[in-house]
Design an enzyme around this catalytic site. Structure first.
Site, PDB file in Angstrom:
ATOM      1  CD  GLU A  31      -2.934  -1.169   2.295  1.00 19.28           C
ATOM      2  OE1 GLU A  31      -2.531  -0.662   3.361  1.00 19.28           O
ATOM      3  OE2 GLU A  31      -4.021  -1.749   2.179  1.00 19.28           O
ATOM      4  CD  GLU A  43       5.037 -21.301  11.785  1.00 22.44           C
ATOM      5  OE1 GLU A  43       5.192 -21.553  12.985  1.00 22.44           O
ATOM      6  OE2 GLU A  43       4.039 -20.722  11.335  1.00 22.44           O
TER       7      GLU A  43
END
Length: 309
Positions: free
Chosen positions: A92, A123
């Site tokens: 963004e 992960e």
């Protein structure tokens, strides 16, 4: 159960974000409205938890802004929800602040496909974190923000450790006190929001807390870098009709100019909002506005002062 799995289970049981709340053991029997009220009450606690960490957040922002002013990048690294939130915040920045797409970036354990699906074991891989950062060519001017609700995720911890070894600024954002992630980073931010409504579902309060902090890290850093004028997004990139309309409104709010003056200024500056504002307020042409902004490193207030002098 293997010894390794038993040790991990024991570790998770010590984490606030994984704690079981017996008072909610029959939540599934409640009316929907009551569950919604409970969840809303939980969410209301998040902002207060973030408020307790504002000194640490502010110190991290000042350090990030200093690096970025010298050409550094802001890189988020995480797994699962944490990784997705980092990529969301990074994605963004170009339309909001007209940053280069490579200036604020996010990496997630398991790569792009992990944005929409679980990538098993990613992960837990420290090597994968190192590989992802090496692929970006991390250098001393950059900042790497490791994001992990538990504060123990190997991918996030390894990203911070590797970045720090390369001389980069490091920030560790977690939702448990005394986390390995915060300890590994120069700037540790631990927003302790408490146990979740659903045991261990850290996309809830922990995810909200992380989103709030990431909003602060990127937004206030961009304010410090001169990407705003007051509370106006003067570096907004007008890439669609809505943003083009917003660009004109921003120039109007900053200058009070007529529609005709605004159109002329935007035409003279190739649609650059910040430059157009300078053209109107300083009464100069487009090339002069571009030069003054370059000399002031993009800070509109400084450019206005220089134009007046």
């Amino acid at each position: 159960m293997t010894t390794e799995h038993r040790a991990l289970r024991t570790e998770l049981e010590t984490l606030t974000t994984e704690a079981f709340r017996p008072e909610l053991a029959e939540i599934d029997t409640l009316p929907t409205l009551d569950i919604a009220r409970l969840m809303n009450g939980e969410d209301a606690e998040v902002a207060a938890a973030v408020a307790l960490r504002l000194p640490e957040i502010s110190a991290a922002i000042d350090a990030i802004a200093d690096r970025m002013a010298r050409g550094g990048r802001l890189v988020y690294a995480g797994a699962g929800t944490a990784g997705r939130l980092g990529i969301l915040d990074a994605s963004e920045c170009p339309p909001t602040f007209n940053t280069d797409p490579g200036q604020v970036v996010g990496v997630i354990a398991g790569g792009p496909q992990a944005m929409v699906t679980s990538v098993e074991g990613a992960e837990d891989s420290a090597e994968l974190a190192q590989k992802d950062l090496d692929g970006l060519g991390i250098r001393a001017a950059d900042t790497v923000v490791g994001v992990s609700a538990s504060g123990r995720t190997p991918y996030a911890v390894a990203a911070v450790e590797h970045a720090r070894a390369l001389g980069a600024l490091t920030v560790g954002l977690s939702c448990n006190a005394g986390s390995a992630l915060a300890a590994a980073a120069e700037h540790g931010i631990e927003v302790v929001v408490g146990p979740e409504l659903l045991t261990g579902s850290t996309r809830l309060k922990a995810g909200t807390a992380q989103k709030l902090v990431l909003n602060m890290l990127s937004t206030i850093t961009m304010i410090r870098l001169g990407k705003t004028y007051g509370n106006l997004m003067v570096d907004v990139r007008a890439s669609n009709d809505k943003l083009r309309a917003r660009s004109r409104r921003i120039v109007a709010l900053a200058t009070g100019a007529s529609d005709e003056e605004i159109e002329a200024a935007l035409t003279a500056t190739g649609g650059e909002v910040k430059n157009a504002i300078l053209v109107v307020l300083a009464g100069i042409d487009g090339p002069s506005a571009a030069r003054l902004l370059e000399e002031s490193r993009g800070h509109l207030r400084a450019a206005l002062t220089a134009a007046a002098g």
